[in-house]
Design a protein around this motif. Structure first.
Motif, PDB file in Angstrom:
ATOM      1  N   ASN A 173     -19.329  -3.136 -13.905  1.00  0.00           N
ATOM      2  CA  ASN A 173     -20.570  -3.543 -14.561  1.00  0.00           C
ATOM      3  C   ASN A 173     -20.341  -3.904 -16.023  1.00  0.00           C
ATOM      4  N   ASP A 183     -26.986  -5.781 -16.067  1.00  0.00           N
ATOM      5  CA  ASP A 183     -27.622  -6.798 -15.240  1.00  0.00           C
ATOM      6  C   ASP A 183     -26.599  -7.385 -14.262  1.00  0.00           C
ATOM      7  N   TYR A 184     -26.834  -8.613 -13.800  1.00  0.00           N
ATOM      8  CA  TYR A 184     -25.972  -9.216 -12.793  1.00  0.00           C
ATOM      9  C   TYR A 184     -24.603  -9.615 -13.335  1.00  0.00           C
ATOM     10  N   ARG A 185     -24.448  -9.643 -14.647  1.00  0.00           N
ATOM     11  CA  ARG A 185     -23.165 -10.028 -15.238  1.00  0.00           C
ATOM     12  C   ARG A 185     -22.139  -8.913 -15.055  1.00  0.00           C
ATOM     13  N   LYS A 186     -20.883  -9.285 -14.827  1.00  0.00           N
ATOM     14  CA  LYS A 186     -19.817  -8.311 -14.595  1.00  0.00           C
ATOM     15  C   LYS A 186     -18.624  -8.602 -15.508  1.00  0.00           C
TER      16      LYS A 186
END
Length: 335
Positions: A173, A183-186
């Motif tokens: 994450n 959030d959706y960013r990794k």
């Protein structure tokens, strides 16, 4: 009659024992180990915090580890972290959170290990093993908030032979285990370490090694979060030497961290001396935010379960804040 009864009882006992043995073989629990580590200390600080000098005993951290090793190369780990509550709460008890919670799988005869869950991130666990004095305090990149030792994601570990080459790749994450899932960013993280020369330490950090680390990611809401690091290290059973340089980018701020440390263990003795310096520059385009930390100390290995450390920790600032020092007596207890 008595002989018949005795023979019948003996036969029944033998059959029962056989079935118990079979059932135990079928339902026996997998090997599970329970252990942990505690970091305790006394600290005297030569500058006032809130107008009051600090002279205190404390338990900085305690970990409880539950590790299970199953057949076919499957294993699990759960680590509970007991840590100081946030500053200003006035609460001297401890807060509980998960540090690690994952399962891993190593195929038979393979140098690859696959992990999923709340896992070790590639750099800090490796560097802390090399330094071997986490009881003193966090590593430079951890202390400055650039890296965290654990995060939620998936990873692959690799080693060649007796750790002549080892590495780890992870997709996480990026927020760390203490700051939520984001959030959706990794973030993608990779460490690779190669032994250039052997010593009498054949562990994953032993020998003369060249090690690199890279991280590319995005912070929650957008913006760059990048880390690039190179290290040269030497470790034998008596001597540890290491030097590293890291460049960082957070949003538009570019920073750097320089760190070096050394440990010398006296032959046929339980005594060791150690030293470390960290130079952290959060924004290299500014000329007023650099911090320099110098650490020096002596340790005594009382037993495999108990290590004592007496050290001085001094921090100086480029501008603004007055330099200050801490005197510490610290203890690491393993069980």
């Amino acid at each position: 009659m008595h002989v018949r009864r005795l023979l019948s009882l003996a036969a029944a006992f033998a059959v029962s024992a056989t079935w118990v043995s079979v059932l135990e073989g079928q339902t026996s629990s997998p090997p599970v180990s329970l252990g942990g580590v505690v970091y305790a200390q006394w600290m005297y600080q030569d500058f006032p915090v809130g107008g009051v000098r600090v002279n205190s005993f404390d338990v900085k951290r305690a970990y409880v580890n539950l590790i299970g090793r199953f057949s076919s190369g499957v294993f699990t780990r759960v680590t509970v972290d007991l840590y100081n509550p946030p500053a200003g709460t006035g609460d001297s008890s401890r807060t509980v959170r998960l540090k690690y919670a994952y399962f891993g799988y190593t195929p038979a005869g393979s140098g690859w290990t696959f992990k999923l869950g709340e896992i070790h991130t590639p750099w800090l666990d490796w560097e802390e093993t090399l330094w071997d004095y986490r009881v003193q305090g966090p590593m430079a990149l951890d202390r400055a908030g650039y890296l965290t030792a654990s995060d939620f994601g998936a990873g692959i570990d690799y080693k060649l032979g007796a750790d002549r080459v080892n590495g780890q790749f992870a997709v996480v994450n990026g927020e760390g285990y203490s700051r939520g899932t984001g959030d959706y960013r990794k973030d993608a993280q990779l460490r690779l370490s190669a032994r250039l020369m052997d010593t009498n330490d054949s562990s994953r950090v032993g020998g003369l090694r060249l090690t690199g680390y890279g991280q590319i990611g995005k912070v929650t809401g957008g913006g760059d979060r990048d880390r690039y690091l190179g290290m040269v290290s030497y470790r034998s059973k008596q001597i540890t030497l290491a030097g590293e340089y890291a460049s960082t980018k957070d949003l538009t701020a570019k920073g750097s961290v320089i760190s070096g440390f050394a440990v010398y263990k006296f032959a046929a003795s339980k005594i060791a001396v150690l030293g470390r310096f960290d130079v952290t520059d959060p924004n290299t385009s500014l000329g007023n935010d650099k911090q320099t930390r110098i650490i020096g100390g002596v340790s005594y290995q009382v037993s495999p379960q108990l290590r004592l450390l007496a050290d001085l920790d001094r921090v100086s600032f480029e501008t603004g804040t007055t330099s200050h020092s801490q005197a510490l007596i610290q203890a690491q207890i393993n069980f």
